[in-house]
Scaffold this active site. Structure first.
Site, PDB file in Angstrom:
ATOM      1  N   GLY A  90       0.616  -4.997   1.140  1.00 15.46           N
ATOM      2  CA  GLY A  90      -0.601  -5.332   0.232  1.00 15.46           C
ATOM      3  C   GLY A  90      -0.343  -5.794  -1.188  1.00 15.46           C
ATOM      4  CB  ALA A 130      -0.657  -0.057   1.347  1.00 16.70           C
ATOM      5  CD  GLU A 169       1.935  -5.609   5.808  1.00 14.39           C
ATOM      6  OE1 GLU A 169       2.728  -6.378   5.955  1.00 14.39           O
ATOM      7  OE2 GLU A 169       1.366  -5.682   4.691  1.00 14.39           O
ATOM      8  CD  GLU A 227      -2.109  -7.677   3.259  1.00 19.12           C
ATOM      9  OE1 GLU A 227      -1.582  -6.401   2.843  1.00 19.12           O
ATOM     10  OE2 GLU A 227      -3.009  -7.856   4.057  1.00 19.12           O
TER      11      GLU A 227
HETATM   12  N1  COA Z   1       4.575   2.955  -0.706  1.00 25.16           N
HETATM   13  C1  COA Z   1       4.933   4.286  -1.154  1.00 25.16           C
HETATM   14  N2  COA Z   1       6.121   4.361  -1.747  1.00 25.16           N
HETATM   15  C2  COA Z   1       6.869   3.362  -2.018  1.00 25.16           C
HETATM   16  C3  COA Z   1       6.422   1.919  -1.403  1.00 25.16           C
HETATM   17  C4  COA Z   1       5.319   1.930  -0.801  1.00 25.16           C
HETATM   18  N3  COA Z   1       4.687   0.932  -0.209  1.00 25.16           N
HETATM   19  N4  COA Z   1       7.527   1.159  -1.850  1.00 25.16           N
HETATM   20  C5  COA Z   1       8.412   1.979  -2.662  1.00 25.16           C
HETATM   21  N5  COA Z   1       8.022   3.384  -2.675  1.00 25.16           N
HETATM   22  C6  COA Z   1       8.712   4.383  -3.420  1.00 25.16           C
HETATM   23  C7  COA Z   1       9.891   4.831  -2.450  1.00 25.16           C
HETATM   24  O1  COA Z   1       9.589   5.747  -1.438  1.00 25.16           O
HETATM   25  C8  COA Z   1      10.761   5.445  -3.725  1.00 25.16           C
HETATM   26  O2  COA Z   1      10.101   6.547  -4.083  1.00 25.16           O
HETATM   27  P1  COA Z   1      11.272   7.991  -4.364  1.00 25.16           P
HETATM   28  O3  COA Z   1      12.217   7.563  -5.261  1.00 25.16           O
HETATM   29  O4  COA Z   1      10.128   9.253  -4.390  1.00 25.16           O
HETATM   30  O5  COA Z   1      11.910   8.048  -2.966  1.00 25.16           O
HETATM   31  C9  COA Z   1      10.503   4.396  -4.797  1.00 25.16           C
HETATM   32  O6  COA Z   1       9.247   3.702  -4.388  1.00 25.16           O
HETATM   33  C10 COA Z   1      11.570   3.589  -4.909  1.00 25.16           C
HETATM   34  O7  COA Z   1      11.892   2.688  -3.778  1.00 25.16           O
HETATM   35  P2  COA Z   1      13.216   2.528  -2.996  1.00 25.16           P
HETATM   36  O8  COA Z   1      12.915   2.267  -1.499  1.00 25.16           O
HETATM   37  O9  COA Z   1      14.039   3.772  -3.180  1.00 25.16           O
HETATM   38  O10 COA Z   1      13.756   1.005  -3.673  1.00 25.16           O
HETATM   39  P3  COA Z   1      14.721   0.239  -3.084  1.00 25.16           P
HETATM   40  O11 COA Z   1      15.237  -0.418  -4.141  1.00 25.16           O
HETATM   41  O12 COA Z   1      15.735   0.892  -2.271  1.00 25.16           O
HETATM   42  O13 COA Z   1      13.972  -0.735  -1.940  1.00 25.16           O
HETATM   43  C11 COA Z   1      11.942  -1.920  -1.690  1.00 25.16           C
HETATM   44  C12 COA Z   1      13.024  -1.561  -2.632  1.00 25.16           C
HETATM   45  C13 COA Z   1      10.774  -2.755  -1.914  1.00 25.16           C
HETATM   46  C14 COA Z   1      12.803  -2.965  -0.588  1.00 25.16           C
HETATM   47  C15 COA Z   1      11.494  -0.689  -0.656  1.00 25.16           C
HETATM   48  O14 COA Z   1      10.982  -0.049  -1.618  1.00 25.16           O
HETATM   49  C16 COA Z   1      10.547  -1.048   0.590  1.00 25.16           C
HETATM   50  O15 COA Z   1      10.876  -1.428   1.595  1.00 25.16           O
HETATM   51  N6  COA Z   1       9.191  -0.548   0.129  1.00 25.16           N
HETATM   52  C17 COA Z   1       8.289  -0.661   0.989  1.00 25.16           C
HETATM   53  C18 COA Z   1       7.850  -2.138   1.466  1.00 25.16           C
HETATM   54  C19 COA Z   1       6.657  -2.129   2.470  1.00 25.16           C
HETATM   55  O16 COA Z   1       6.874  -1.818   3.678  1.00 25.16           O
HETATM   56  N7  COA Z   1       5.455  -2.401   1.875  1.00 25.16           N
HETATM   57  C20 COA Z   1       4.377  -2.497   2.965  1.00 25.16           C
HETATM   58  C21 COA Z   1       3.645  -1.240   2.967  1.00 25.16           C
HETATM   59  S1  COA Z   1       2.118  -1.528   3.852  1.00 25.16           S
END
Ligand code: COA
Length: 257
Positions: free
Chosen positions: A112, A66, A135, A115
């Site tokens: 999400g 999400a 989460e 999910e």
């Molecule tokens: N919601 C909002 N933005 C998200 C996102 C999310 N769930 N997942 C990634 N993004 C965004 C990042 O903020 C980043 O935006 P920016 O370039 O404007 O800063 C962009 O997507 C790229 O992600 P980034 O984190 O820079 O890539 P990465 O390769 O370093 O890491 C992940 C990849 C998937 C490990 C990391 O993005 C992550 O942990 N995401 C969240 C996962 C999460 O907790 N999901 C559950 C949500 S309930």
């Protein structure tokens, strides 16, 4: 409806819905969820469509969860409403759909995103994909049915390990656990998903619908689990841990709980 964050393509009787919000790793913001709700409803209503593939654009992410930035300032009631509305409009619709839906997991399926794949009937993953429910590192729990569907799919012990650690598993581990049905290299992912659907759509649509309904009935969707999840998910939004978890993500640092 024209979509900002989705592509729709038909290959014979199979509809492919591709989530396209690549700069944010296909994270599910409000617009994307509303579009998904519309696209799934329209595929289910179309007489021409006999099966659906749900995937994400690119090779990095299926869906990274999400949209964290969008819910960062939510309170408990808003958190509950977010979960309830998403479940009713998208996740439960996929789960109960009477046409077969295959998730083609082309990269990260987190929160999400996992999910969403769990709500589909069958999952196929690319060999580089990583799956997880992170989460807890945001001070939250899964809120789109993940606590229920993952537990039903792989059992309490493995589900609790994934949900409590928040750690990702590889596609190979996901196959071993039974989260995904098949793992293939990325170039074969959509062909594999469609080949499964091609085996199904030649069968009686009435019997396929009856089989999905009946198998779903074995899982007890009527149990209180989904309601408890919505309630606990909402409650987490009112905590200092949530504020710290989300602030840490947005500031690109580790949370300190
Ligand atoms: N919601 C909002 N933005 C998200 C996102 C999310 N769930 N997942 C990634 N993004 C965004 C990042 O903020 C980043 O935006 P920016 O370039 O404007 O800063 C962009 O997507 C790229 O992600 P980034 O984190 O820079 O890539 P990465 O390769 O370093 O890491 C992940 C990849 C998937 C490990 C990391 O993005 C992550 O942990 N995401 C969240 C996962 C999460 O907790 N999901 C559950 C949500 S309930």
């Amino acid at each position: 409806m024209t979509y900002q964050n989705l592509h729709i393509e038909d290959n014979g009787q199979i509809r492919r819905i591709t989530i396209d919000r690549e700069a944010k790793l296909n994270a599910l913001n409000k617009t994307t969820l509303a579009e998904l709700s519309d696209a799934v409803a329209s595929a289910l209503a179309s007489e021409m469509v006999r099966g659906i593939v749900l995937t994400g654009v690119g090779e990095k992410a299926f869906v990274a969860g999400a949209d964290i930035a969008e819910f960062a300032s939510f309170n408990a009631d808003q958190g509950r409403a977010l979960a309830r509305e998403g479940q009713a409009k998208v996740f439960d619709v996929l789960h109960h759909a009477t046409k077969p839906i295959v998730a083609a997991i082309n990269g990260f399926a987190l929160g999400g995103g996992l999910e969403l794949a769990l709500a589909c009937h069958i999952r196929v993953a690319a060999s580089h994909a990583k799956l997880g429910l992170p989460e807890v590192s945001l001070g939250l729990i899964p809120g789109y049915g993940g606590t229920q569907r993952l537990t039903q799919l792989i059992g309490r012990g493995r589900a609790l390990e994934m949900i409590l650690t928040g750690d990702m598993v590889t596609a190979a581990e996901a196959l071993e656990y039974g989260i995904v049905n098949h793992v293939v290299d990325l170039p074969e992912l959509l062909t594999k998903a469609e080949s499964i659907l091609n085996r199904i759509i030649v069968r009686s649509p009435n019997a396929v619908a009856a089989a999905i309904t009946t198998v779903n009935a074995a899982l007890g969707h009527t149990s209180k689990g989904y309601e408890i999840e919505i309630d606990e998910f909402g409650r987490c939004f009112g905590t200092p841990d949530f504020k710290e978890g989300v602030a840490a993500f947005l500031e690109k640092r580790k949370p300190n709980f």
